[in-house]
Design an enzyme around this catalytic site. Structure first.
Site, PDB file in Angstrom:
ATOM      1  N   GLU A 131       0.851  -1.198   0.000  1.00  9.90           N
ATOM      2  CA  GLU A 131       0.000   0.000   0.000  1.00  9.90           C
ATOM      3  C   GLU A 131       0.884   1.245   0.000  1.00  9.90           C
ATOM      4  O   GLU A 131       2.005   1.227   0.519  1.00  9.90           O
ATOM      5  CB  GLU A 131      -0.888  -0.062   1.259  1.00  9.90           C
ATOM      6  CG  GLU A 131      -1.799   1.106   1.513  1.00  9.90           C
ATOM      7  CD  GLU A 131      -2.872   1.368   0.455  1.00  9.90           C
ATOM      8  OE1 GLU A 131      -2.495   1.476  -0.728  1.00  9.90           O
ATOM      9  OE2 GLU A 131      -4.039   1.514   0.820  1.00  9.90           O
ATOM     10  N   ASP A 132       0.383   2.308  -0.584  1.00 12.84           N
ATOM     11  CA  ASP A 132       1.160   3.543  -0.610  1.00 12.84           C
ATOM     12  C   ASP A 132       1.272   4.178   0.776  1.00 12.84           C
ATOM     13  O   ASP A 132       2.343   4.571   1.202  1.00 12.84           O
ATOM     14  CB  ASP A 132       0.574   4.541  -1.631  1.00 12.84           C
ATOM     15  CG  ASP A 132      -0.929   4.763  -1.473  1.00 12.84           C
ATOM     16  OD1 ASP A 132      -1.534   4.244  -0.507  1.00 12.84           O
ATOM     17  OD2 ASP A 132      -1.510   5.470  -2.323  1.00 12.84           O
ATOM     18  N   ASP A 189      -3.074   5.376   6.608  1.00 13.12           N
ATOM     19  CA  ASP A 189      -3.605   6.624   7.148  1.00 13.12           C
ATOM     20  C   ASP A 189      -4.503   6.266   8.335  1.00 13.12           C
ATOM     21  O   ASP A 189      -4.010   5.963   9.418  1.00 13.12           O
ATOM     22  CB  ASP A 189      -4.330   7.347   6.010  1.00 13.12           C
ATOM     23  CG  ASP A 189      -4.835   8.725   6.362  1.00 13.12           C
ATOM     24  OD1 ASP A 189      -4.235   9.369   7.233  1.00 13.12           O
ATOM     25  OD2 ASP A 189      -5.835   9.169   5.777  1.00 13.12           O
ATOM     26  N   PHE A 225      -1.219  16.303   3.692  1.00 12.39           N
ATOM     27  CA  PHE A 225      -1.639  15.600   2.482  1.00 12.39           C
ATOM     28  C   PHE A 225      -0.482  15.561   1.495  1.00 12.39           C
ATOM     29  O   PHE A 225       0.044  16.605   1.093  1.00 12.39           O
ATOM     30  CB  PHE A 225      -2.866  16.263   1.860  1.00 12.39           C
ATOM     31  CG  PHE A 225      -3.536  15.358   0.871  1.00 12.39           C
ATOM     32  CD1 PHE A 225      -4.453  14.400   1.285  1.00 12.39           C
ATOM     33  CD2 PHE A 225      -3.229  15.441  -0.473  1.00 12.39           C
ATOM     34  CE1 PHE A 225      -5.047  13.534   0.382  1.00 12.39           C
ATOM     35  CE2 PHE A 225      -3.824  14.577  -1.390  1.00 12.39           C
ATOM     36  CZ  PHE A 225      -4.727  13.628  -0.966  1.00 12.39           C
ATOM     37  N   ARG A 241       0.463  11.649  -9.605  1.00 11.16           N
ATOM     38  CA  ARG A 241       0.965  10.302  -9.305  1.00 11.16           C
ATOM     39  C   ARG A 241       2.375  10.095  -9.854  1.00 11.16           C
ATOM     40  O   ARG A 241       3.143   9.286  -9.349  1.00 11.16           O
ATOM     41  CB  ARG A 241       0.060   9.234  -9.923  1.00 11.16           C
ATOM     42  CG  ARG A 241      -1.303   9.098  -9.270  1.00 11.16           C
ATOM     43  CD  ARG A 241      -1.946   7.787  -9.704  1.00 11.16           C
ATOM     44  NE  ARG A 241      -3.377   7.749  -9.466  1.00 11.16           N
ATOM     45  CZ  ARG A 241      -3.933   7.385  -8.317  1.00 11.16           C
ATOM     46  NH1 ARG A 241      -3.185   7.051  -7.287  1.00 11.16           N
ATOM     47  NH2 ARG A 241      -5.253   7.358  -8.181  1.00 11.16           N
TER      48      ARG A 241
HETATM   49  P1  IMP Z   1      -6.748   4.636   5.125  1.00  7.77           P
HETATM   50  O1  IMP Z   1      -7.822   3.636   4.856  1.00  7.77           O
HETATM   51  O2  IMP Z   1      -7.297   5.852   5.819  1.00  7.77           O
HETATM   52  O3  IMP Z   1      -5.552   4.091   5.842  1.00  7.77           O
HETATM   53  O4  IMP Z   1      -6.347   5.255   3.759  1.00  7.77           O
HETATM   54  C1  IMP Z   1      -5.487   4.779   2.877  1.00  7.77           C
HETATM   55  C2  IMP Z   1      -5.729   5.462   1.551  1.00  7.77           C
HETATM   56  O5  IMP Z   1      -6.081   6.845   1.694  1.00  7.77           O
HETATM   57  C3  IMP Z   1      -4.467   5.466   0.756  1.00  7.77           C
HETATM   58  O6  IMP Z   1      -4.362   4.309  -0.010  1.00  7.77           O
HETATM   59  C4  IMP Z   1      -4.628   6.684  -0.107  1.00  7.77           C
HETATM   60  O7  IMP Z   1      -5.358   6.357  -1.263  1.00  7.77           O
HETATM   61  C5  IMP Z   1      -5.461   7.637   0.710  1.00  7.77           C
HETATM   62  N1  IMP Z   1      -4.629   8.660   1.370  1.00  7.77           N
HETATM   63  C6  IMP Z   1      -4.452   8.830   2.685  1.00  7.77           C
HETATM   64  N2  IMP Z   1      -3.623   9.861   2.929  1.00  7.77           N
HETATM   65  C7  IMP Z   1      -3.260  10.344   1.723  1.00  7.77           C
HETATM   66  C8  IMP Z   1      -2.395  11.417   1.312  1.00  7.77           C
HETATM   67  O8  IMP Z   1      -1.774  12.141   2.107  1.00  7.77           O
HETATM   68  N3  IMP Z   1      -2.276  11.592  -0.031  1.00  7.77           N
HETATM   69  C9  IMP Z   1      -2.910  10.831  -0.951  1.00  7.77           C
HETATM   70  N4  IMP Z   1      -3.725   9.821  -0.596  1.00  7.77           N
HETATM   71  C10 IMP Z   1      -3.898   9.579   0.722  1.00  7.77           C
END
Ligand code: IMP
Length: 177
Positions: free
Chosen positions: A96-97, A100, A149, A162
């Site tokens: 995963e990137d 969050d 962000f 991207r």
């Molecule tokens: P989570 O489910 O809240 O952990 O979110 C994960 C997803 O939220 C990531 O795969 C991203 O697609 C998106 N995301 C969360 N923070 C960022 C950010 O700072 N920039 C871009 N995408 C983000």
């Protein structure tokens, strides 16, 4: 006009990805691994990470959608594309990137765990620890970052940025959730 501030350089990313690849190679020595990338943000990280792993590596991809504004999630995660291959009995690394809130990876690990992989680990290039809503942690984490962000190296804002080679903080008037 969006303003970009470099947070993590391409050189720092390359060094970290090499380090993570070496750790994975050592941890799974002699065994095959299946990398499952979470579309679309993880694609670039997966492509680089895969080339730093000195094992028999295969790929698969999974996609989820989450609701809310472009920058904040509402908490609802839905599967949009399942994996193409069986995960049963395999060494899975979910790639995963960014971790969050943790909602996405909690959902995906529960989903994959139900199919009884041999091992299930999480590789996340970035980790925003302060935003976590679920008690989940990555096994191979690149960088812990503050609650800002970020875009680049696969991460987008409304599908833009991207392809940036560095990870940048997006600073703009629209940067409010
Ligand atoms: P989570 O489910 O809240 O952990 O979110 C994960 C997803 O939220 C990531 O795969 C991203 O697609 C998106 N995301 C969360 N923070 C960022 C950010 O700072 N920039 C871009 N995408 C983000």
């Amino acid at each position: 006009m969006d303003k970009l501030r470099v947070l993590i350089t391409r050189r720092q990313i390359a060094a970290k990805v090499a380090e993570l690849g070496a750790r994975i190679s050592a941890d799974f020595a002699g065994e095959p691994v299946l990398l499952i990338g979470v579309l679309k943000g993880a694609t670039i990280f997966l492509a680089d990470l895969a080339r730093q792993i000195e094992l028999d590596v295969s790929f698969d991809f999974i996609a989820v959608s989450s609701y809310g504004s472009a920058k904040r999630q509402s908490g609802e995660v839905r599967l949009v594309k399942d994996v193409d291959h069986s995960v049963e009995g395999k060494n899975i690394i979910l790639v995963e990137d960014i971790l969050d809130t943790g909602l996405t990876l909690t959902y995906l690990t529960n989903l994959l765990q139900a199919h009884r992989p041999k091992a299930l680990k999480i590789a996340a290039l970035l980790d925003k620890v302060s935003r976590r809503m679920e008690p989940i942690r990555g096994d191979y984490v690149g960088f812990q970052i503050p609650d800002e962000f970020v875009v680049g190296y696969g991460l987008d804002f409304a599908e833009h940025y991207r392809n940036l080679r560095d990870i940048c903080v997006l600073e703009s008037d629209s940067n409010t959730a």
